[in-house]
Design a protein around this motif. Structure first.
Motif, PDB file in Angstrom:
ATOM      1  N   ALA A  62       0.816  -1.221   0.000  1.00  4.82           N
ATOM      2  CA  ALA A  62       0.000   0.000   0.000  1.00  4.82           C
ATOM      3  C   ALA A  62       0.846   1.265   0.000  1.00  4.82           C
ATOM      4  CB  ALA A  62      -0.923   0.004   1.218  1.00  4.82           C
ATOM      5  N   GLY A  63       2.152   1.131   0.121  1.00  5.53           N
ATOM      6  CA  GLY A  63       3.028   2.295   0.127  1.00  5.53           C
ATOM      7  C   GLY A  63       3.161   2.977   1.480  1.00  5.53           C
ATOM      8  N   LYS A  64       2.686   2.336   2.553  1.00  5.59           N
ATOM      9  CA  LYS A  64       2.822   2.930   3.889  1.00  5.59           C
ATOM     10  C   LYS A  64       4.272   2.856   4.381  1.00  5.59           C
ATOM     11  CE  LYS A  64      -1.814   2.360   5.695  1.00  5.59           C
ATOM     12  NZ  LYS A  64      -2.578   1.979   6.887  1.00  5.59           N
ATOM     13  N   ILE A  65       4.993   1.864   3.880  1.00  3.71           N
ATOM     14  CA  ILE A  65       6.417   1.707   4.192  1.00  3.71           C
ATOM     15  C   ILE A  65       7.110   1.378   2.873  1.00  3.71           C
ATOM     16  CG2 ILE A  65       6.244  -0.770   4.732  1.00  3.71           C
ATOM     17  CD1 ILE A  65       8.305  -0.253   6.991  1.00  3.71           C
ATOM     18  N   ALA A  66       8.375   1.733   2.784  1.00  2.13           N
ATOM     19  CA  ALA A  66       9.128   1.458   1.556  1.00  2.13           C
ATOM     20  C   ALA A  66       9.142  -0.036   1.258  1.00  2.13           C
ATOM     21  CB  ALA A  66      10.562   1.960   1.715  1.00  2.13           C
ATOM     22  N   ARG A  67       9.203  -0.355  -0.010  1.00  2.33           N
ATOM     23  CA  ARG A  67       9.320  -1.768  -0.390  1.00  2.33           C
ATOM     24  C   ARG A  67      10.683  -2.292   0.083  1.00  2.33           C
ATOM     25  NH1 ARG A  67       5.390  -4.069  -3.221  1.00  2.33           N
ATOM     26  NH2 ARG A  67       3.960  -2.718  -4.316  1.00  2.33           N
ATOM     27  N   PRO A  68      10.747  -3.580   0.376  1.00  2.11           N
ATOM     28  CA  PRO A  68      12.020  -4.140   0.841  1.00  2.11           C
ATOM     29  C   PRO A  68      13.072  -4.166  -0.265  1.00  2.11           C
ATOM     30  CG  PRO A  68      10.404  -5.878   0.522  1.00  2.11           C
ATOM     31  CD  PRO A  68       9.685  -4.577   0.338  1.00  2.11           C
ATOM     32  N   VAL A  69      14.316  -4.209   0.155  1.00  2.47           N
ATOM     33  CA  VAL A  69      15.466  -4.331  -0.741  1.00  2.47           C
ATOM     34  C   VAL A  69      15.670  -5.816  -1.028  1.00  2.47           C
ATOM     35  CG1 VAL A  69      17.966  -3.993  -0.907  1.00  2.47           C
ATOM     36  CG2 VAL A  69      16.544  -2.288   0.250  1.00  2.47           C
ATOM     37  N   LYS A  70      15.850  -6.172  -2.295  1.00  2.00           N
ATOM     38  CA  LYS A  70      16.127  -7.556  -2.661  1.00  2.00           C
ATOM     39  C   LYS A  70      17.564  -7.899  -2.313  1.00  2.00           C
ATOM     40  CE  LYS A  70      12.993  -9.803  -5.126  1.00  2.00           C
ATOM     41  NZ  LYS A  70      12.387 -11.027  -4.625  1.00  2.00           N
ATOM     42  N   MET A  71      17.751  -8.932  -1.486  1.00  2.00           N
ATOM     43  CA  MET A  71      19.095  -9.395  -1.150  1.00  2.00           C
ATOM     44  C   MET A  71      19.513 -10.527  -2.081  1.00  2.00           C
ATOM     45  SD  MET A  71      19.235  -9.204   2.980  1.00  2.00           S
ATOM     46  CE  MET A  71      17.569  -9.481   3.542  1.00  2.00           C
ATOM     47  N   SER A  72      18.530 -11.329  -2.508  1.00  3.23           N
ATOM     48  CA  SER A  72      18.747 -12.396  -3.475  1.00  3.23           C
ATOM     49  C   SER A  72      17.391 -12.742  -4.074  1.00  3.23           C
ATOM     50  CB  SER A  72      19.381 -13.621  -2.805  1.00  3.23           C
ATOM     51  OG  SER A  72      18.461 -14.235  -1.919  1.00  3.23           O
ATOM     52  N   ALA A  73      17.338 -13.764  -4.887  1.00  2.00           N
ATOM     53  CA  ALA A  73      16.085 -14.127  -5.544  1.00  2.00           C
ATOM     54  C   ALA A  73      14.986 -14.486  -4.540  1.00  2.00           C
ATOM     55  CB  ALA A  73      16.311 -15.292  -6.498  1.00  2.00           C
ATOM     56  N   ARG A  74      15.356 -15.043  -3.413  1.00  2.00           N
ATOM     57  CA  ARG A  74      14.357 -15.486  -2.435  1.00  2.00           C
ATOM     58  C   ARG A  74      14.456 -14.783  -1.094  1.00  2.00           C
ATOM     59  NH1 ARG A  74      14.293 -21.747  -2.022  1.00  2.00           N
ATOM     60  NH2 ARG A  74      12.626 -21.136  -0.615  1.00  2.00           N
ATOM     61  N   CYS A  75      15.174 -13.690  -1.038  1.00  2.00           N
ATOM     62  CA  CYS A  75      15.397 -13.016   0.243  1.00  2.00           C
ATOM     63  C   CYS A  75      15.329 -11.502   0.068  1.00  2.00           C
ATOM     64  CB  CYS A  75      16.759 -13.424   0.786  1.00  2.00           C
ATOM     65  SG  CYS A  75      17.136 -12.739   2.386  1.00  2.00           S
ATOM     66  N   SER A  76      14.559 -10.852   0.939  1.00  2.00           N
ATOM     67  CA  SER A  76      14.479  -9.393   0.908  1.00  2.00           C
ATOM     68  C   SER A  76      14.408  -8.879   2.336  1.00  2.00           C
ATOM     69  CB  SER A  76      13.259  -8.930   0.104  1.00  2.00           C
ATOM     70  OG  SER A  76      12.075  -9.436   0.685  1.00  2.00           O
ATOM     71  N   GLY A  77      14.665  -7.588   2.484  1.00  2.00           N
ATOM     72  CA  GLY A  77      14.630  -6.993   3.817  1.00  2.00           C
ATOM     73  C   GLY A  77      14.678  -5.480   3.739  1.00  2.00           C
ATOM     74  N   TRP A  78      14.603  -4.850   4.885  1.00  2.00           N
ATOM     75  CA  TRP A  78      14.624  -3.400   4.998  1.00  2.00           C
ATOM     76  C   TRP A  78      15.872  -2.967   5.746  1.00  2.00           C
ATOM     77  CZ3 TRP A  78      10.260  -6.287   5.074  1.00  2.00           C
ATOM     78  CH2 TRP A  78       9.180  -5.851   4.314  1.00  2.00           C
ATOM     79  N   ARG A  79      16.404  -1.819   5.375  1.00  2.00           N
ATOM     80  CA  ARG A  79      17.470  -1.207   6.165  1.00  2.00           C
ATOM     81  C   ARG A  79      16.873  -0.793   7.509  1.00  2.00           C
ATOM     82  NH1 ARG A  79      22.424  -2.164   4.418  1.00  2.00           N
ATOM     83  NH2 ARG A  79      22.556  -2.026   2.172  1.00  2.00           N
ATOM     84  N   GLN A  80      17.630  -0.942   8.562  1.00  2.00           N
ATOM     85  CA  GLN A  80      17.131  -0.573   9.880  1.00  2.00           C
ATOM     86  C   GLN A  80      16.739   0.896   9.918  1.00  2.00           C
ATOM     87  OE1 GLN A  80      19.512  -1.778  13.197  1.00  2.00           O
ATOM     88  NE2 GLN A  80      18.284  -0.648  14.654  1.00  2.00           N
ATOM     89  N   SER A  81      17.449   1.735   9.192  1.00  2.00           N
ATOM     90  CA  SER A  81      17.127   3.162   9.166  1.00  2.00           C
ATOM     91  C   SER A  81      15.739   3.411   8.573  1.00  2.00           C
ATOM     92  CB  SER A  81      18.184   3.942   8.383  1.00  2.00           C
ATOM     93  OG  SER A  81      18.236   3.501   7.041  1.00  2.00           O
TER      94      SER A  81
END
Length: 75
Positions: free
Chosen positions: A28-47
């Motif tokens: 919904a755009g309430k938080i930034a989309r996660p960063v892709k770390m690999s094909a099956r793994c994503s996450g957010w910067r702590q900041s």
């Protein structure tokens, strides 16, 4: 500066919400989309997570607020 990538499950715990809620917020755009770390793994910067929390600490609106429809009293 140390700004680690935090995976979905840990990010949801960090924000105090369920993983599906975090996914809905990202869609919904309430938080930034996660960063892709690999094909099956994503996450957010702590900041990014910290900035998201700060926005809602300063806001009167809860992070999970949904629009409310009011029934027509004249009906």
């Amino acid at each position: 500066m140390n700004d680690p990538l935090i995976r979905r499950i840990e990010a949801a715990k960090y924000l105090g919400v369920a993983v599906p809620t975090l996914d809905r917020w990202a869609a919904a755009g309430k938080i930034a989309r996660p960063v892709k770390m690999s094909a099956r793994c994503s996450g957010w910067r702590q900041s990014v997570l910290d900035a998201f929390l700060e926005r809602f600490v300063q806001s009167d609106e809860p992070a999970n607020a949904q629009p409310v429809e009011v029934a027509n009293a004249a009906g």
